[in-house]
Each structure stands twice: as structure tokens, then as C-alpha cells.
Write a protein that holds these residues in place. Structure first.
Motif, short mmCIF file in Angstrom:
data_model
loop_
_atom_site.label_atom_id
_atom_site.label_comp_id
_atom_site.label_asym_id
_atom_site.label_seq_id
_atom_site.Cartn_x
_atom_site.Cartn_y
_atom_site.Cartn_z
N CYS A 80 40.77 31.00 19.23
CA CYS A 80 41.38 30.89 20.56
C CYS A 80 42.83 31.35 20.48
O CYS A 80 43.32 32.06 21.35
N ASN A 81 43.49 30.95 19.42
CA ASN A 81 44.89 31.34 19.27
C ASN A 81 45.04 32.83 19.01
O ASN A 81 45.81 33.52 19.67
N MET A 129 49.98 23.52 35.59
CA MET A 129 50.29 23.78 34.19
C MET A 129 50.12 22.59 33.27
O MET A 129 50.44 22.68 32.09
N HIS A 263 43.80 21.29 27.67
CA HIS A 263 44.22 20.98 26.30
C HIS A 263 43.43 19.80 25.76
O HIS A 263 43.49 19.54 24.57
N PRO A 269 45.54 23.96 22.35
CA PRO A 269 46.36 23.13 21.47
C PRO A 269 47.26 22.17 22.23
O PRO A 269 47.63 22.42 23.37
N GLY A 274 52.52 19.94 24.57
CA GLY A 274 52.21 20.97 25.55
C GLY A 274 52.40 22.35 24.94
O GLY A 274 52.77 22.45 23.78
N PRO A 275 52.15 23.42 25.67
CA PRO A 275 51.73 23.46 27.07
C PRO A 275 50.26 23.09 27.23
O PRO A 275 49.44 23.41 26.40
N GLY A 322 50.89 30.18 36.38
CA GLY A 322 50.18 29.26 35.49
C GLY A 322 50.36 29.59 34.03
O GLY A 322 50.96 30.59 33.67
N ASN A 323 49.80 28.71 33.21
CA ASN A 323 49.90 28.88 31.77
C ASN A 323 48.79 29.79 31.26
O ASN A 323 47.83 29.36 30.61
N MET A 324 48.95 31.09 31.56
CA MET A 324 47.89 32.05 31.31
C MET A 324 47.40 32.04 29.86
O MET A 324 46.21 32.16 29.59
N GLY A 325 48.32 31.94 28.93
CA GLY A 325 47.94 31.95 27.52
C GLY A 325 47.08 30.75 27.15
O GLY A 325 46.19 30.85 26.30
N VAL A 326 47.33 29.65 27.80
CA VAL A 326 46.50 28.47 27.58
C VAL A 326 45.11 28.71 28.17
O VAL A 326 44.08 28.38 27.57
N ARG A 329 43.02 30.80 25.95
CA ARG A 329 42.45 30.03 24.84
C ARG A 329 41.23 29.25 25.31
O ARG A 329 40.21 29.18 24.62
N TRP A 331 39.30 30.03 27.73
CA TRP A 331 38.22 31.00 27.98
C TRP A 331 37.47 31.32 26.68
O TRP A 331 36.23 31.32 26.65
#
Lengths: 480, 460, 480, 460
Positions: A80-81, A129, A263, A269, A274-275, A322-326, A329, A331
Motif C-alpha cells: 500500500c505504501n 481527512m 486507517h 498507516p 495520522g493522517p 482529501g488525503n488522497m495518498g491515504v 493506500r 484502494w
């Protein structure tokens, strides 16, 4: 040692500076700062060594069993990371047009659809977020709904006394008064109290299910109906969604809004605080009020919906959506799990929680709700131990650290005295749970034979017991 | 079973211990009618390999562009060490440091971060982050209203504040009956004139620096005016600029009271919009009104220095309905990255980034304004962003640039109808002279309607 | 606990398996294995947690000062790693044609040219995969040179007694007898002994400079001439190139071959024991014998030269041409340093070594060659301490670990009794060196007051003193 | 100064302590005539940002291909956890574990690795790695000659061994007067017939499985023959195949004596050729002849289990000219990755990889051989590689495939003149059915000389 204590005037990580350019002589002197900001002056090796060493002082999922109740500290898949950090994903500007991000947006649309499916709601926005941010969106939508109908006498949000603090805090932020209702002996919402509480002032109810007591609200459908009959809307706090994923859906329970903590349930993570990401799902009647942006698809083209698409929206939750990178992950995680895998989450979270509860009970611990099934977590109360030895839940928790286990959540929910809220998650093995039971039993034995030793814990960590009171009284919030 | 370690034997032993016949039985308290038959709408699970390939394909589809968009999110070089360290499992998979003794890594790092933010902003204390710059502004407005001795629920916000920030803050505060009054800007300079500040009392004035147009506000005058009128001054700052520009804590006589902003420029990738993080600093006297986590230094039982979460009585998990905010999880990992970034750049490095970004933007402004009909939208100094008017259809021009692999900037007309022919652009330290020339060349070509044969392939 | 001890029959990291396919029923049964190989059966979390925990048991540059003499344990810039691991670089097949790798090959050509420049040699091949591999290439070239001239009576390689063990071992692998020559009191090669040793049997000399004694061979030009006059060739062991980078070049000293250790001088990672890279540079007369492949450029097109280009080559050193990923890291490093940065390497390596030597001397330690300048490293002998307290260099080294410093190299070079070979490298700060001096002084004081405590060290590490003798006597090389 | 932490004040203080006037003086023992004036041929240093951009541009220039090349290096899915953990600073920046107590992480990991290799190969002991498969073969030949009771300096090597491996081993052993005798292969099956093994004594026979053509050798017969003739049997194996195929330790009656191979398929990227690593395992009786590092278990002073480098008396730093090899640094980090890979895949996962690779290669062979004039080069079973003859110009066809973003395989004619029209191809578990069809479609098109309009863009 602090990074500032490594600082030496004139030292720098020179490879990191761009080519030097002349001072900004075109800027008015009165707007410039006279002194350099007091950041540390250190080398790249200083930084790497200092923060590598600091990191080693943390307990983390990657190093310890971390049964922190209500936080769902499960394994965070490494893929995911790495996939969320593919260079193209990281480089894309949030205001770049949709045609530069069809790959990214299609993944977002896919996730949005999956979240809709697991919650059973009519639509989802992933703008919030964090969980509390999702709560804000949810209650703001409830308010927007009433306001749109001119139903402005509704000034109260009903919240069970066992709720997370974010629930009443959110209600306040949305301009509502909070009305608390009690929990019955079995850990359920007290239906009579609820009936007594609802009325023309009721804007809505916020409910966590499974509750913070670690049990499923058996009368969830009645609860929802009572509130709806009074003209209120129902908010489903999805903090504990991990317990029911694929087993039961908030939409099917008749709720109007739910937030999810990606999360937690979708294993993004926790990042030291957070995030997170707190998407919200809504029933049909709240769709117009969803926060923007969310992803829409039109003939295979993906884009973010904005103000023009959603005139009744409660608005934007953040500058860029939003926290797109989260979300990316989440997804990746969701695609790896798939439909069977999602259901297995709840199955094995429940298996681990119920097994751990059973084993701890056998080891002489008191469950707060021994007659109930545990959901994905459960509560042990150390009240008897405290009474007999003086060892508190806090002492007990600190001593667990010495055995290499992160402590469960302590003193929450507030209703249960000297409580430990324990959430093993589905990704821990039986062997780990057994080792934890052994450590719990050992600490209990220590408390009984040598309470002072336990009260003095931890004994083996980078710091001994830290003085919270001094910290709050003699505030030292920045190094001087 | 992905991510589930149980063997069949484990399951059998565990069920036996529980006294349940099967896993199904563990859900027997859920009313039968509610139980979900399955998630037909979700695809079957795939291996890490399959999802990896899919993700790579999506990323390749999006490609790279030569971007001159700023407008609140800025492309900077991020040292490789930042994310290699921030994604260490011990940072990445820990949570909020509730057990201080087992979280000294995260706690000390946040304390260092708080210190760095106070030094950049020139204020006394800082929190451990908010969601982003926009929500930080909303929280600052709420905080100012709480802190104001006047009891007033009115805050003045210049039109030169990022339009999205104003929208987000508005959505946050409106349900508490707080009014945000927009202050118009001077069309010549794109900044806020003291003369345009409205009459009537208010709790606070927001002072952006640089403002949304990249222009530098007369921060001393605005801050002084606020204080003279019994208002708090809320600074809204770009953190990179703080290495070069006067710290908000030094604005006017007494300094701004609160400073917020988006921390993304400090080592956080653009990433289509997040996760970024909001920072917040304030004067010591306001600390109990500050939302969010705060870390404090203390000592352990042996008298050795250590760190804990402190002032928790402000927070939702203690204060519940009376908390300063409902915020719980914040943007911890981004703060980790930002701390690493600030440590690696240091005071001189960050200043060099600010200077190079300013110089590049200046050079680009110069190069663009030699094109016929292109002129600066505003007179006056700017930091690393500036606006031009092109006297034509901005969206069309931006599309033509995009076809050449260039993202030319932000169309100001989307938020400011009177700036319909204006583009807001930014050239940070990441841009080379050749990049600037390429932009100028393509813009000149497009505006003069010359055709160019094969589209250039920076996007790959 | 070993990873095998986490194993449980039937457990697996299921996301990592490809879709299951039927057994290979087309393969003859007698070629198939009957039993599954006994690899551990563990979950992804088991793996992540186990190896994260293991990693924390290591000392490393990223966590400790690591003054391991002759190993050049300097800061490994993180960008080298991330750029060498760009997906396209990692994905490229070694046998893919050159036109699919012009980006990669151009970087390799650039590095090759830079290595030529810093060594002053006529040509460079980056085929060798470690220092010893480079030595093999070098001596094999010397042999190929003599063989090509029919000069087959040359059967000896001269090696100073202070040399790394790889030198004589390499000579043997190339079919040569080794002739050792002594070192004089000042740490120089004994010229008279060298003159006596050379003759018609001399194939060549292998010399490390600065020597393993940490000093520059003052008579380096004479040495080279003596060997050449006898018809031998000269091999420059570049293990200590970090000491002279940009200050003096082996080619200018008249040497015929040099190998470089990129994991030392060019700061590629040491990786717990490799991979390194050991490029070789040669004088004109050895160019035809260079190992293949190396990178050639023709009208802007880059490719690897092979057998057809280099008929006299000593041949291939590996199946696919070298440790390309290590070379990429070195390229990134070299480009960041540039010409000034390279020279600064030697300057500050020398400054740190001489400062540390001076401070240790002031703290009462005996330098092996007090009259000499240190190069990038130097030797302390603990013989007097051993004589007076019984504390050996090994004991001393183990106790340093307790103070958070990796120990210097012990018992090498063999000539100096109870020696510590100390190499601070240029990337360490004065503050770190001062802390190391303080720890050294403290251990010395401990040795004098409580020798048994030092002999029992380490006291604070994940393991106490380990029994080497038992390990070698009761071989346990795999878990059963 | 990149990577140098010294301030001017530090330098002054340090020089004062040394008693030197300047840094120049520290080099005063170097003869003046030798001192180098500068490195004019080397460019000026650049920032990490500039080098990062350059590296990204070079990588983008190379792009991605759909590759069916094997020939000794194999594309497999590498779990994300492998390199995220292997590049942790504690693994990445440690060195050879000379100080055992401060290196238990690396030492235990190598011990686990050695155990895994013994289990894959079915042999007793393994070392901590060699440079690659080819040098491992060379070392095995040297080892067999040392270990052979016959004193013979002659080793039999089938022509079905990777040509590059034979070349490398040859270059390693020839200076020690060791002769490698090539055994011809059966042109029908592409394998080694017992009948073709030469007369006369030798120290060892090399037995590849699968061989360079991907074909499966009659390993039992070959091993038995070697032992009957007083030779050692050196197995050369692909590690992935060992999850499926009979372990060398179980070949014939007594098993192979030594097994070597390239470990790259176990979690190591292709990376244009390296770093990969060689593995080596052998019977217990041969352990003192084994080259390279070996880790052994022992106990510490308190009797607790721990790990150390052992049998160092074999090695160059102790034994010098009489060492088993000159090898010192090996491929430690690759071993770290391989250990993680093997732990993540486990016995079933690795078997699934082997099975899927075999099945894909079989499916591709079937798809390709329906194309007119295309036929299998060899009859008989294969693992995950096979050869076809296309009856045409291989290099030209491969070039045409490349233009479509496909790397079609390895031209066997480069090493085997009698196979001038043959392509060796491989389809591991990474290939989808669509990938296989794409290859077959394009090959069919190219061989039938049909034109296809726009080149397909897997390469990006």
C-alpha cells in the motif's frame, strides 16, 4: 539529545540546498526577516542518525503487538505504501486538470464504489481527512438537511454516554447542544432513556456500533426507528467497522450517515497520529449535502465534482479534496482483500477478540460484559485488582510495556472503572495472543505479590514513568 | 487468506476455547435480518503482484508534467532521506503516543517539530498539526472567537486569502453563528489596503503573507490596525517564505497572535491534494485555546528528560462537548516528514529554497511579460507566485500548454470574475532556466497562434 | 527466536502467491520433489515484525559511529539508494539490447569516465563486483600481459607483509606464488628487501597505498621503478583510495593496475557484507586485457563491449557484467560530489584521522607510527595496556560497543600487536570524534581500575560475549 | 560541503590540536611531484535535486518493456516488504558482522538464510553468498578440485550450462591449470546424455537443472554416473525451480555434493545485471573447502543462543595465500532480500511461483508453435524456459518485437551456431494471458510480414 543540540553554526546538509542565488533585493526590507529562523544546523548524517535512533524508541505495529482498543492496529501491508508513493502519483498537482489524472481518479472512483458497497449507503464522499472530520461532515449534513426544510427548532444531538469524545465535540462544532443518554447493564443503549430524550428538539443521534463497549447494539433497528419517528436523523460512527465488515451494513440498518476510518478498517498507516481518512456514506436524502469533492464518472471520464455540481453541499472539507495518498493506500488494500477478504476481516477480528476474551477470563480477569459476545474488541476491568492491590489500570498498562506489548486503551470508555479496552485485530496470530495472555497473567501475579514493582513500571523502556502533571503545570512546549 | 495468519488448527482450537461451534456463531447477537449475504459489488481479491501491476499502469497513464501551478500547493525538492526515514515502520505504524514511555520517538520528534514551527513563525507555542492549511484557518477563526475578550462572532478575511481556504473555514464556522466578512483587495497591487478594512468591531483580522496572488501584504500595518481595533491578528503564512520574510511574531509592535498555514511545502508531496498538513502557532497566552495535540517536555521518575502529550484537558477525549475542537487523529506522519525536511534544509537551506523560488518566479515573470499583450496583473513585490493577464481565453491557453506537457498555472477567473484573463503561476527552485524558457516559448507560440509540429514529450 | 520458530503448518503470506495453477502434470514424476522445501510458513506481519526486530540488533552507520579501519564506513547518501531503485532501472533485463538502456548506459559511461579521471589510468572496467574481485581481475591482467609476451617464467607476486589477506589469496587464485616482503620501522615497504626480492621470477607487486598501516608510502615511485626494472608490473590496491581522492592519482605514480572499492570511496552501502563493486583501472599496456564488459560510446550510442570487441580480454567476471545497482549508487554520489567534493573527501578524511590520532595520543594512547602523518586511518596499539592489565584489544573493542560505538578493526594489520585500526571517515563531526575519544579514555580507565569488567564486555548488547571457539568446534550452520 | 559536517571553527580547532597549519599540511608526506592539481575532467558537483531530476530523465528514457527474456535472470514479483525492510539503515549501512555482539541482526538473518538454502537444495550446509551464479560455479569447480581425492585438475561441464557461466568459470580456473571439458548436448532434447560423457578421469561433473535451454536434465543418471566414476557432482540449479523439482541433495543415491546457482530469482531485481548473488551449498564433509563467509550458532557468556562468523580459518584474512578463495565482501544485502523473499513466499508460495511460471511458459510455447514455421527447438520437459526455432532471422524478428514494446527472448545463435534460428523465451508468473497472446499475435504478424499501424505503447 534534541536535534537542536546537534546543531553547530555553519553546518549544513549541503547537497539539499538549491544553487545559491543573490538575496531578494527587489523585496522591501521591512518585509524581510532580519535573523535566520532558528532551525537546526546539522549534517545529513546527523539527521539520519538522530531520527533513526528516535524511531527505535517507538512501539509500533511493525515491532510489537499493539492491542490499542478502538484503534484497529492491524498489519499495514507494505505494498500500500510503495504503490501510493509511485512518482507519478506523488508529483501530480491537486489543481491539475482531470485529464492529467485519469489513472489516479479511476482508482479513487473504484474505492468510492467499494466503500459504498461495504456500507450499503446511497453515495460516498471521501473528502473528510480523519474520523472526527467525517463526523463533522455527517452532522453538518444532518443540519443542512433540517435547515433546507426550515426545520430549525432541532437543536440537540443525542449521544450515548459511552461514545468517543469526538461525538459530543463534533455536535458542538456544528452548533448543537449535546444530550447524553445512558447505557444499560448489558452495554446497550438504554431504549427507555432514548425514548424519553427524543422529541421536537432532536436533530439526530450519533451512535457507534459495535459500541465502544465492544458489543453490537442488538436493538439497533429500534434505536434508528425511535429517532426517525421523532424527526431526527441517525449517524453511524463507523470507528468499529472492522468488526462487521461484510457481515452487516449500516445502510441496511436504516442509518442516514456513516463515517469510516480508513486507517482502521482499511489498514492505512496510523503514522504516529495520522493522517487518517474519514469518508462518509449517506442515505438518499442526504446525497445533495455530501461534502465536495467526490469522484464522478461520465462516459469513462473521471473528475472531481465541485461547487457547480453540488449546490446544496455542506462545502469543502479541505483546500484540495482529501488525503488522497491515504485513499490510494486503502484502494490497494481493498483490491488485495476483495470481497471474500473483506468479510474475513470481521470474521477473524471477532475470532481473535472472543478468543482473547475467553483466555483472559480463564486467566482470572474480569470482563466488563461477560454475557456478551465480543465484537472485534472487549473490555477487561481491573477494579477488583485495584481494590486489593492498589495497582491501577495505568500501572498495569505500563508494566505490559516491559513485556514487549503495547498497552490496551486505558480509562476508556469512561463508564467502566479501571478498564482496559483490548482490540487484537485479525492480523495477529494465536501464538501472539497466547503470549499476551501469559504476560497479562504475569503482571497480575506481580501486582498481587509485589504491587510497588508494578506501580513503578515501566522498568526497561527508554524512559521511566513520565510526569504528566509536571508537563501540564510547567509548560515546556518548545526548546529554548 | 491475505493478512490473516490463522491455520485451520488455530481456528479449531480458538473456537473450542470460546465454546463456539464456528465463526458464524460469533455474530449471533446481530439480528438475523440484518446480516449481509455478501459484497457482490466488490471484485474478487487479487495478489499483490496483480494490484502492483495495475497501480503502475495507472501511474504511467497519468505521467509527468512540467508544472507551474502553485495556488496553495508547491512543488519542491524533497530530500530522499525524508521519506526513507518517515516510512520506517516505527514511525509509520505507531499511533498517537498515548503510552508516552513506549512512544518517545514520536513524542520527541513532535516536540522538535513544535520548536521548529515556533522558530519559523516567531511565536511561542505550536501544536502537533491540523488537517491542512484551510482547516487550520477555520480552527484559527474559532480559536480567535473563543479567545477574544469582545465575545464577538465576526472575523475579517481579505479576499486575497486563498478562495478554497475561505470556503473551508466558512463551512467550519457557519454553524456556530460566526460571520466571516470579506475585505476587498486593491486591484492595482492585489493586496489589502488598510483603508478598505471595514468599520465595526470584530474578533480578528486574517493577514495572509504572501497572499493568494503571491503578493506581499503590508503585514505590519494590517497587524497594527487589528490590534488598535481590539482584534486578534491571525497570520496565514507559507512556511517556505518564512525563511526569508519577517516572522509573524514580529509583525508590527506586538506581532500576530496566531499563525496558521499549510505545511505541504516542507517535504510533503503534492499527491493530488493530500495528505498535507496544517500548522498552527500562537502566543503563550492563547495556548489553552489551541486545538489539537500538543507535546510537552517533562521528566521521568529518574529525573531524566522525556516527552508526553499535554494540555489534554482541551481535547475531545477529556473535555468532550466543551473541547477546543473535535480533532483527534491529525497528520502525524506528515509532521514527521516536515521535521526531517526542516532539519535537512536548515536555516540556510530553506532560505536558499525561498530565494531560488523567488528568483525563478521573477525570471519567469520577466520572460512572460515580454510576450505581446502579456502583462503583470498586479504591481508590487511578490514571493514565488505572480499573476499575468494574457488578454485571451485562459482555459484554452492552458489546454494548449498542457498538450505540450506544461501546466501553465491556475486560472484566476475561476474564483475572481474580474481576473478572467489572468493566470497565477509559480516557479519554485525545481525549475531550471530551460524550463522557464520552454514555458515562455510555448506561451508566446500559442498566443501568436503558431503551430508546432510534434508535441513535446516531458509527459511520459 | 528464528523465523522458523514462528512457522506454523498452513500459514502463509497469501497476498504474495500468484494465482494457483494445477500441478505440473506434464513433468516426469522422478524429477519432482516429493516434499515441500522446509521454508518457514509465516504471515506477512510475522516477517515484517521479525526482521524489523532483527535489524534493530545491528550497529550500522545510520545508528552509530563505525570507525572500522580499512572499511571506510562513511555516510551513505539516501538519494543514491532511491535513484538506483527507480522502477525502470530495476526492471531492465541484463540481456536486453543496448537501445533499451541508453539512459542507464550513459550514466555508466559517465561513471567510468569519472573513475578514469580520479585514478589517472588509461581505461577502466567496472566489471568486478568487489575489491577482491577487482584484485583478481588486476592480477589476471598482469598474467595475461606476461603470457602474451611469452614471458612465462614469472611465477611470483610480491606482497608486503602488511597487506590485506585478499592480496596473497588473489595471487594464489591467479596461479602465482606469493613472496612476502617486510615493512620497515616507519611503516614503509623495506626497499632493500624489495630489491632483493625482485628478479626474473617477478610477475608483479601488489601494494596498498596508503598502506594498511595508515601511512602513505613515501617511496612509492622508487618501489614502482624497482619492480618495473625487474620486468614486473605494479598493482595498486585502492582499498584506501578515500585517503587520496583528488590529491594524488595512482596513474601518476606509474602503476599498471588499480582497483577501487566503490562501497568505500564512493559510499555505496556496505549492506551487512556487500554487495560492493571493484572497478579496475589500467595503464595503456594493459588495456587490451581489461575484463568485459565495459561501456563504450560510439556517436552518442552506448553499449557494453563484449568478446568480439576485446579478443585479448581476461574475460567475463560475472554472467551479466557487474553490480550495476551499486555502480548507479556510485554515479549519483559522484555527481553530487563533483570535482571539488571529491577532493574534499581526502581532505576531511585526513583531517578527521589526524585529529583523532592527536586527541587519542593526548588521552594516553600509543600510536603505532607516531612520527608519521595519518592518512585516513591510523593504528593504536594497546600492547602496554595488555601487558599491565591483561585487557586485550578484543576486550577493549567489546567494551566500546557498550558505549554505543562500533569498534575499530582489531588485530589487523597483523604486524602491530594488540592493534586498533581506526578510520573515522570525513562524514563524522568533531563532536562525534570527541565523544569517541572520551569513550576510549573511559574504557582505558576501566581497564586500569577494573580489568575484569572490561574483559566481560559487552554488558548492554543483545548478546553478551559470544563463544567463537564453540561455534567452530561444534558446527551449527543451519537450523534443524 | 556535501556530506562533510565541519564548520570553519571545527577545522581551526582540529588543526590546532594536530599542530598543522592547514589541511594541505596533512599531505606533506606525499612527494610534491605526485600531487594532483585537480580533477578537471570531472563536472562540478550538483545538488541532490539536480541529480534526482537527471536520474529520473534517464530512467524515463529507458522505459518499460514486456519482457520474455530469461537466460539466467528472471523477472518475478518482488513483495513490497522485501526492499522496504532490506533498505532499513540497520541492514543497509552495516558491514560484515566482525563484531558479532553488535551484529546479531545480520548474523541471525544469514543463519536463517543458510538454513533456507540447505532446505531448498537438500544439502547440509550453505555459505553466506558469492558474487553471482557464474562465479559460484567457478568457485564450485575450484572447491571440487581441492576436495577431490583424485588430485585431478579436470572438470566436465555440459554445453547446456549457461555459456556465460562457462566463460566466467573458465576465466577463474584457467590460471590454476584446471581444464574444463565441454560435454556436447543431444540436439533432439537439448539435454546431456550419459552416453556423451567423455572417458577419462575428472574431479567433477557439473549437472545443470534446469539447463540453459530450460530443459530438464536426467539428473539422477548424471549424478550416479559421476559418483560411479569417482567424481563429485556439482549441481547448478535455479532456486525457484527447487520448490518444484527434486532437491540436488536427493539426486541419485547419494545426492549431488555441491549445489550452486544464482539467487536473483529470490527477490532480487534484474537491474541490468546486478547486484545479484550466488548461492552455494554442500555436504557437511566438504564444509572446510567451501569459500566465503559462513555463520554458525553458538552461545554467549550467559549461555544464550547467538550467532558468529565461523570457520574463518578457511578465509583470506586468516589463511592468506592458502585461503579457499580470495572472496571478502560478498552480496550481503541481496541475501537479506532473498531471506525476506523466501520467508514471505514460504514453501507453498514459492511452489506456486514455480508452477505458474511453468504453466505460463507452457501456454506460451503452445501459442507460439501454432504459428506457421515455428516449432519447439527441443523435445522433452522444461521448467520455465523453452526454445523455439522460427526458421528466420532471429535478430531481425527480435528487433521488430522490440518496436512493439516486447522483448521476445534470447537469440541462442549468439552462443550456439547450430541454433541460429532459435529464440529462448521465458514467461514467469508475472505474465498474464493477455501478455502471452500479445506476444504470439505480434510474432505471428511479424513472421507473416503484416504491417501494424501504431506501435503499441507498453514501453512508456
Amino acid at each position: 539529545m534534541l536535534i537542536f543540540e546537534h546543531s553547530r553554526a555553519g553546518r549544513r546538509a549541503a547537497a539539499q540546498a538549491p544553487r545559491a542565488v543573490a538575496a531578494a533585493d527587489d523585496l522591501p526590507a521591512e518585509l524581510l526577516r532580519a535573523d535566520a529562523p532558528g532551525l537546526p544546523e546539522v549534517s545529513e548524517l546527523d539527521v539520519v542518525r538522530h531520527y533513526t535512533a528516535l524511531s527505535q524508541k517507538n512501539f509500533a505495529i511493525d515491532t510489537q503487538f499493539y492491542p490499542l482498543g478502538s484503534c484497529t492496529m492491524k498489519y499495514n501491508p507494505r505494498a500500500c505504501n510503495s504503490l501510493a508513493m509511485l512518482p507519478q502519483f506523488l508529483a501530480r498537482h491537486p489543481l491539475a486538470d482531470a485529464d492529467t489524472g485519469q489513472g489516479f481518479l479511476s482508482a479513487m472512483h473504484d474505492l468510492q464504489a467499494m466503500l459504498k458497497e461495504v456500507t450499503g449507503m446511497a453515495a460516498v464522499s471521501m473528502a473528510p481527512m480523519a474520523g472526527a472530520h467525517g463526523e463533522f461532515a455527517g452532522v453538518a449534513m444532518i443540519r443542512a438537511y433540517h435547515d433546507a426544510r426550515g426545520d430549525t427548532a432541532r437543536t440537540e444531538i443525542i449521544v450515548p454516554d459511552a461514545a468517543h469524545g469526538t461525538n459530543p465535540a463534533t455536535a458542538t462544532m456544528c452548533g448543537y447542544a449535546v444530550r447524553e443518554i445512558p447505557t444499560d447493564r448489558d452495554g446497550n443503549v438504554d431504549l427507555d432513556a432514548l425514548r424519553a430524550a427524543v422529541g421536537p428538539k432532536t436533530a439526530g443521534l450519533m451512535l457507534t456500533n459495535p459500541s465502544t463497549l465492544g458489543v453490537f447494539e442488538k436493538t439497533i433497528v429500534e434505536i434508528q426507528k425511535i429517532v426517525h419517528q421523532a424527526g431526527g436523523l441517525t449517524y453511524y460512527d463507523g470507528a468499529n467497522l472492522n468488526a462487521i465488515l461484510g457481515r452487516v451494513r449500516p445502510g441496511d440498518m436504516g442509518f442516514d450517515v456513516i463515517h469510516m476510518n480508513l486507517h482502521k478498517t482499511f489498514s492505512t498507516p496510523h503514522g504516529g497520529g495520522g493522517p487518517g481518512a474519514g469518508p462518509v456514506g449517506v442515505s438518499e436524502r442526504l446525497v445533495p449535502y455530501l461534502p465536495i469533492p467526490y469522484v464522478v464518472e461520465e462516459r469513462g471520464f473521471y473528475r472531481l465534482a465541485g461547487e457547480a455540481d453540488c449546490p446544496a453541499s455542506i462545502g469543502r472539507m479541505s483546500a484540495f479534496g482529501g488525503n488522497m495518498g491515504v485513499l490510494l493506500r486503502a484502494w490497494v488494500y481493498a483490491r488485495m482483500l476483495g470481497r471474500e477478504g473483506m468479510r474475513r476481516v470481521a470474521d477473524y477480528a471477532a475470532l481473535n477478540a472472543n478468543y482473547l476474551a475467553a483466555e483472559l477470563r480463564k486467566a482470572g480477569f474480569d470482563l466488563a460484559f461477560p454475557a456478551r459476545r465480543a465484537s472485534h474488541e472487549f473490555i477487561v476491568t481491573l477494579k477488583p485488582l485495584k481494590d486489593s492491590t492498589g495497582v491501577s489500570a495505568m500501572d498495569f498498562a505500563k508494566r505490559l510495556l516491559d513485556y514487549g506489548f503495547h498497552a490496551p486503551t486505558t480509562y476508556f470508555p469512561l463508564l467502566v472503572p479501571e478498564c482496559l479496552l483490548i482490540e487484537p485485530t485479525e492480523t495477529e496470530s494465536k501464538a501472539t495472543l497466547d503470549a499476551f495472555v501469559a504476560a497479562m497473567a504475569k503482571v497480575k501475579a506481580e501486582a498481587e505479590s509485589d504491587p510497588e514493582w508494578v506501580k513503578g513500571a515501566p522498568h526497561t523502556l527508554p524512559a521511566k514513568r513520565l510526569d504528566d502533571v509536571k508537563a501540564a503545570r510547567e509548560l515546556d512546549l518548545a526548546w529554548k | 487468506m491475505p493478512f490473516i495468519p490463522h491455520t485451520e488448527q488455530d481456528v479449531a482450537e480458538m473456537l473450542a476455547s470460546i465454546g463456539a461451534p464456528d465463526i458464524e456463531a460469533l455474530f449471533d447477537e446481530i439480528p438475523a435480518g440484518l446480516r449481509c449475504a455478501g459484497l457482490a459489488g466488490i471484485p474478487a481479491g487479487e495478489s499483490e503482484m496483480a494490484v502492483t501491476r495495475r497501480a503502475h499502469e495507472l501511474a504511467a497513464q497519468d505521467g509527468f508534467y512540467l508544472s507551474f501551478i502553485g495556488a496553495g500547493a508547491y512543488e519542491h525538492h524533497i530530500p530522499a532521506a525524508v521519506w526513507q526515514l518517515a516510512t520506517r515502520g516505527e514511525f509509520y505504524t505507531a499511533y498517537t503516543p498515548y503510552q508516552a514511555e513506549a512512544s518517545q520517538g514520536t513524542l520527541q520528534l513532535i516536540y522538535e517539530y513544535q520548536t521548529m514551527i515556533t522558530r519559523l513563525t516567531g511565536l511561542d507555542v505550536a501544536n502537533a498539526s491540523l488537517y491542512d492549511g484551510a482547516t487550520a484557518l477555520g480552527e484559527a477563526v474559532l480559536m480567535a472567537v473563543r479567545a477574544s475578550r469582545t465575545g464577538l462572532r465576526r472575523v475579517l478575511v481579505p479576499a486575497t486569502v486563498h478562495p478554497r481556504y475561505r470556503a473551508v473555514a466558512q463551512a467550519m464556522v457557519k454553524n456556530q453563528g460566526i460571520e466571516m466578512v470579506t475585505v476587498p483587495y486593491d486591484p492595482d497591487t492585489g493586496t489589502t489596503r488598510v483603508a478598505d478594512l471595514p468599520d465595526g468591531p470584530a474578533a480578528a483580522l486574517v493577514v495572509p503573507q504572501p497572499n493568494f496572488f503571491g503578493a506581499l501584504e503590508a503585514v505590519d500595518a494590517l497587524t497594527a490596525w487589528a490590534h488598535e481595533h481590539g482584534m486578534l491578528a491571525i497570520a496565514l503564512a507559507n512556511p517556505t517564505s518564512l525563511a526569508l520574510l519577517k516572522a509573524p511574531g514580529s509583525w508590527a509592535e506586538k506581532g500576530a497572535d496566531i499563525c496558521v498555514g499549510d505545511g505541504q511545502p516542507l517535504g510533503v508531496p503534492l499527491a493530488s491534494g493530500g495528505p498535507h498538513f496544517g500548522f498552527m502557532a500562537c502566543r503563550q497566552a492563547l495556548v489553552r485555546q489551541m486545538p489539537g495535540r500538543i507535546v510537552g517536555a517533562t521528566v521521568d521518575k529518574d529525573g531524566r528528560r522525556g516527552y508526553v502529550l499535554t494540555l489534554q484537558a482541551r481535547e475531545q477525549h477529556i473535555r468532550r462537548a466543551k473541547a477546543t475542537s473535535n480533532i483527534c487523529s491529525n497528520q502525524g506522519l506528515m509532521v514527521t516528514a516536515a521535521t526531517l525536511y526542516m532539519a535537512l534544509l536548515g536555516p540556510r537551506g530553506l532560505r536558499d529554497v525561498a530565494l531560488a523560488s523567488h528568483a525563478n518566479t521573477r525570471a519567469l515573470a520577466d520572460a512572460l511579460t515580454v510576450i505581446p499583450n502579456v502583462r503583470r496583473a498586479f504591481a508590487g513585490p511578490f514571493f514565488h507566485e505572480a499573476a499575468i493577464r494574457i488578454g485571451g481565453n485562459v482555459e484554452e491557453v492552458l489546454r494548449a500548454l498542457r498538450a505540450q506537457g506544461i501546466l501553465g498555472g491556475y486560472a484566476l477567473g475561476r474564483d475572481y470574475p474580474d481576473l478572467a484573463d489572468a493566470i497565477l503561476f509559480c516557479a519554485t527552485e525545481t525549475k531550471t532556466e530551460a524550463d522557464l524558457q520552454r514555458y515562455a516559448h510555448q506561451l508566446e507560440r500559442i498566443l501568436s497562434k503558431r503551430r508546432e509540429a510534434p508535441p513535446c514529450a516531458y509527459k511520459s
